[in-house]
Design an enzyme around this catalytic site. Structure first.
Site, mmCIF file in Angstrom:
data_model
loop_
_atom_site.group_PDB
_atom_site.id
_atom_site.type_symbol
_atom_site.label_atom_id
_atom_site.label_comp_id
_atom_site.label_asym_id
_atom_site.label_seq_id
_atom_site.Cartn_x
_atom_site.Cartn_y
_atom_site.Cartn_z
ATOM 1 N N ASP A 130 5.438 -2.015 14.833
ATOM 2 C CA ASP A 130 4.043 -2.181 14.422
ATOM 3 C C ASP A 130 3.405 -0.809 14.240
ATOM 4 O OD1 ASP A 130 1.834 -4.055 13.921
ATOM 5 O OD2 ASP A 130 0.872 -2.875 15.499
ATOM 6 N N ASP A 537 19.110 -28.473 -12.121
ATOM 7 C CA ASP A 537 20.113 -27.616 -12.778
ATOM 8 C C ASP A 537 20.707 -28.354 -13.984
ATOM 9 O OD1 ASP A 537 21.931 -25.475 -13.232
ATOM 10 O OD2 ASP A 537 21.912 -25.029 -11.089
ATOM 11 N N ASP A 564 17.332 -28.612 -18.309
ATOM 12 C CA ASP A 564 17.397 -27.184 -18.630
ATOM 13 C C ASP A 564 16.016 -26.602 -18.353
ATOM 14 O OD1 ASP A 564 17.227 -24.763 -19.920
ATOM 15 O OD2 ASP A 564 18.528 -25.363 -21.584
ATOM 16 N N ARG A 580 18.408 -16.080 -6.994
ATOM 17 C CA ARG A 580 19.425 -15.455 -7.854
ATOM 18 C C ARG A 580 19.348 -15.989 -9.275
ATOM 19 N NH1 ARG A 580 23.581 -12.947 -5.015
ATOM 20 N NH2 ARG A 580 23.125 -12.994 -2.803
HETATM 21 O O1 LIG Z 1 1.748 5.531 4.839
HETATM 22 C C1 LIG Z 1 2.027 4.348 5.098
HETATM 23 N N1 LIG Z 1 1.519 3.716 6.175
HETATM 24 C C2 LIG Z 1 1.825 2.439 6.468
HETATM 25 C C3 LIG Z 1 2.673 1.715 5.641
HETATM 26 C C4 LIG Z 1 3.029 0.279 5.896
HETATM 27 O O2 LIG Z 1 1.998 -0.361 6.615
HETATM 28 C C5 LIG Z 1 2.519 -1.521 7.257
HETATM 29 C C6 LIG Z 1 1.993 -1.565 8.656
HETATM 30 O O3 LIG Z 1 1.777 -2.878 9.038
HETATM 31 P P1 LIG Z 1 2.586 -3.602 10.193
HETATM 32 O O4 LIG Z 1 3.101 -2.627 11.162
HETATM 33 O O5 LIG Z 1 1.722 -4.675 10.718
HETATM 34 O O6 LIG Z 1 3.821 -4.215 9.421
HETATM 35 P P2 LIG Z 1 3.859 -5.323 8.300
HETATM 36 O O7 LIG Z 1 3.957 -4.684 6.939
HETATM 37 O O8 LIG Z 1 2.786 -6.328 8.476
HETATM 38 O O9 LIG Z 1 5.264 -5.996 8.561
HETATM 39 P P3 LIG Z 1 5.733 -6.770 9.885
HETATM 40 O O10 LIG Z 1 6.399 -8.023 9.377
HETATM 41 O O11 LIG Z 1 6.701 -5.845 10.539
HETATM 42 O O12 LIG Z 1 4.553 -7.070 10.745
HETATM 43 C C7 LIG Z 1 4.033 -1.373 7.224
HETATM 44 O O13 LIG Z 1 4.586 -2.259 6.250
HETATM 45 C C8 LIG Z 1 4.241 0.051 6.774
HETATM 46 O O14 LIG Z 1 5.451 0.231 6.079
HETATM 47 C C9 LIG Z 1 3.197 2.364 4.510
HETATM 48 O O15 LIG Z 1 3.976 1.767 3.711
HETATM 49 N N2 LIG Z 1 2.876 3.681 4.276
#
Ligand SMILES: O=c1[nH]cc([C@@H]2O[C@H](COP(=O)(O)OP(=O)(O)OP(=O)(O)O)[C@@H](O)[C@H]2O)c(=O)[nH]1
Length: 646
Positions: A130, A537, A564, A580
């Protein structure tokens, strides 16, 4: 003399990480050294990744960035996004990082529990993460709308802020059908300073759409990088996953400091290694961090031989031709020749694929599954091939980890028995043969495909492909059945994960467009007994689906409807699945298909998930789904899910 050794870049004993550590390292985002450091990490990761190679690793995250970071170092894992809602009471945590760690932990535990309960296939390791941003004592997560993004970015303008990522590594164990978990967690902090942002720049950035799924409302790896004056600490931590700290944790878990005396030895092409000479053989298996016993094997008898290959995460035996990092005067591991392992892996990749294809085609894995252990000469006689050629093929398969080689002869590895023997339940044999017969010839014309921007069926097979399926895959009964078997084997393998990656319980009906044998559909009805699933399909496919159906079906059966999808109306449903499918068609055809789905979807909030390889179709898809008001867009291994009226 046999010795056991471990080499590592990170020394867990040398004090745990702190914010100060990361600040001191000061890796600037734009620093060209980053690529070199990446290379070092990749090299040093291999022993640790080797430990995870035999495990079922799950990333409990929908974040495409986290997936990419872990993929890029060769970690093999499945993606099962967590359903844990990020609603913990922030004020109940003494510090922001404790909040991030707890959220990461809850994300991972939710997936571990769900997989255990629903799947009956418990993962070995679940990773959750997180990322949050803190500024002026406020915690910023992902913006909920553009105004929220504006509030966040204007708070960050002209100031330094902190980015924390909490990570949880959950080791799972199923005992008497009860899930036991052991959680290791940590966090990383990176400081980022924004330039002063004008209102105009700020809104331009917000309208780009980039801030919406990112903590703090910016993506440092893309346009958001233009807002940043400096980065102190781990850049990847800002992007969403502190790879370096994660690797250190793995080293801590899998190679804890030994109780035994450690001797440093030097050896020509081998780095300084630590040996654990007092360990018994039994102690040498450190496959589980929960029951750590020993260290990596160093087979010294091989250190002077001339052969040897570096293969990603393959074996934990250090092989002679790998250029290993060596310790410099400051005790830091360095790779003096910057050996381009990744490039060599790519360069040699085609040989490995072809060895797998040929051994599969010659039914080597079937033979060894039936006979147990055979010498090369016996295999050669049975498959009607030369002894020297067969021996080389068998050796290549052994080096790739597909076979085991002992004095008694060659035998299948466990995964060869499960996935490569053609008669096993989870066999990928059909897909391997399809890859050799169909994809391989197409890919030999990749250069022409790039130059011309056209499909290469004519060059590869001498036939114009007006309709790929009628002209290529369904040209004869035999070819069609082989194609269906191929699709069935790969779809069956991924179906469980696809079906549990999202909570689809709110849907009543789903239509799997081009769903072939119903492998995914059958998994969906297992997971969601209230979901009515129709596979749509071509008639010639539907006529042949019967022998692919599960023997014992405890749920309402899947319905098969022929038609189709370019020409006919498809069944009404509140969830459409394209798994896919899109990669097979020209943009013109995709436009046609997507506009039909868009018209068939009921107005309302929509969810779109794309498989990773189809990310380049993203714009095309969003332009059709736009009227439906996208609520969620995520990337996954196996499919494009398209739904409305949630
Ligand atoms: O510079 C950047 N800062 C942050 C990010 C992206 O932000 C999100 C943070 O959100 P979180 O930790 O709650 O994660 P989620 O995307 O919601 O995915 P979860 O399923 O793990 O909860 C994170 O995706 C970072 O990569 C960025 O891309 N650049």
């Amino acid at each position: 003399m046999r010795m056991r050794a471990v080499w590592r870049l990170w020394s867990p004993g040398r004090g745990s990480r702190s914010v100060g550590d990361s600040a001191r390292r000061r890796i600037n985002a734009s620093c060209p050294r980053a690529a070199y450091l990446g290379l070092l990490a990749g090299m040093a990761l291999k022993p640790v990744l080797g430990k995870l190679g035999s495990k079922r690793v799950v990333l409990a995250s929908a974040s495409p960035r986290r997936q990419e970071i872990l993929c890029s170092v060769g970690l093999r894992f499945e993606v099962v996004p967590s359903w844990f809602k990020e609603t913990l009471e922030k004020s109940s945590f003494a510090t922001p990082y404790k909040y991030a760690i707890e959220t990461a932990k809850q994300k991972a535990l939710e997936v571990a529990n769900r997989m255990h309960v629903k799947h009956l296939r418990t993962p070995d390791i679940v990773i959750g993460a997180d990322t949050i941003v803190t500024v002026d004592e406020h915690i910023l997560e992902k913006p909920i709308d553009k105004q929220d993004a504006y509030r966040m970015l204007s708070r960050l303008s002209g100031k330094e802020h902190s980015v924390f990522t909490g990570v949880a590594i959950v080791h799972c164990n199923s005992k008497d059908n009860r899930l036991e978990t052991e959680v290791t967690d940590f966090y990383e902090e990176t400081k980022v300073k924004f330039a002063d942002l004008s209102e105009e720049l700020l809104w331009e950035y917000i309208h780009s759409g980039e801030p919406m799924d990112k903590a703090g409302g910016y993506g440092i790896q893309a346009l958001g990088g233009m807002l940043v004056e400096y980065v102190h600490g781990d850049f990847l931590n800002v992007v969403g996953f502190p790879l370096n700290h994660f690797c250190k944790k793995l080293v801590e878990l899998y190679y804890p400091p030994p109780k035994h005396t450690i001797h440093h030895i030097k050896h020509d092409s081998i780095p300084s290694v630590e040996t654990f000479e007092n360990l018994s053989d039994e102690e040498n298996d450190s496959s589980s961090p929960l029951q750590y016993k020993g260290a990596i094997k160093l087979d010294r008898s091989k250190t002077h031989s001339s052969g040897g290959v570096c293969s990603p995460g393959s074996s934990n035996i250090i092989k002679p031709n790998c250029m290993m990092p060596v310790e410099n005067q400051n005790g830091v591991m360095e790779n003096p020749d910057k050996f381009p392992s990744k490039i060599l892996e790519l360069l040699d990749g085609f040989r490995a694929s072809k060895a797998l294809f040929v051994a599969s085609k010659l039914k080597v894995f079937d033979l060894l599954k039936n006979k147990g252990v055979l010498q090369a000469v016996d295999v050669a006689n049975t498959i009607n091939s030369s002894v020297c050629g067969t021996e080389r093929l068998l050796d290549a398969c052994a080096a790739l980890g597909l076979l085991e080689k002992t004095l008694q002869g060659y035998s299948n590895s466990d995964s060869a028995n499960i996935y490569l023997a053609s008669d096993s339940e989870d066999s990928l044999h059909g897909y391997i043969i399809h890859s050799d017969d169909h994809l391989w010839p197409l890919f030999t014309h990749l250069e022409s495909a790039v130059k011309e921007g056209t499909m290469q069926n004519y060059r590869a097979f001498g036939k114009k492909s007006e309709n790929l399926f009628q002209d290529s895959y369904y040209q004869s009964m035999e070819v069609k059945q082989r194609f269906m078997a191929a699709m069935h084997s790969i779809a069956k393998l991924t179906a469980k994960d696809v079906a549990t990656a999202f909570d689809l319980s709110q849907f009543r009906s789903a239509c799997d467009l081009g769903g072939c044998t119903g492998a995914l559909a059958n998994e969906l009805v297992q997971k969601y007994p209230n979901l009515k699933v129709t596979v749509f399909d071509l008639p010639e496919v539907i006529a042949n689906v019967s022998h692919f159906q599960p023997v014992r079906q405890h749920t309402a059966p899947v319905t098969f409807t022929s038609g189709d999808f370019f020409k006919d109306n498809f069944p009404e449903a509140d969830l459409y699945i394209l798994s896919r499918i899109l990669h097979d068609w020209t943009d013109e055809k995709i436009h046609m298909l997507l506009s039909k789905i868009s018209a068939a979807c009921k107005p309302g909030p929509a969810h779109v998930c794309l498989r990773r390889g189809e990310r380049f179709k993203c714009d095309l898809i969003t332009s059709y789904i736009y009227p439906l008001d996208i609520e969620e867009m995520s990337f996954l291994k196996g499919l494009t899910l398209w739904s409305s009226a949630v």
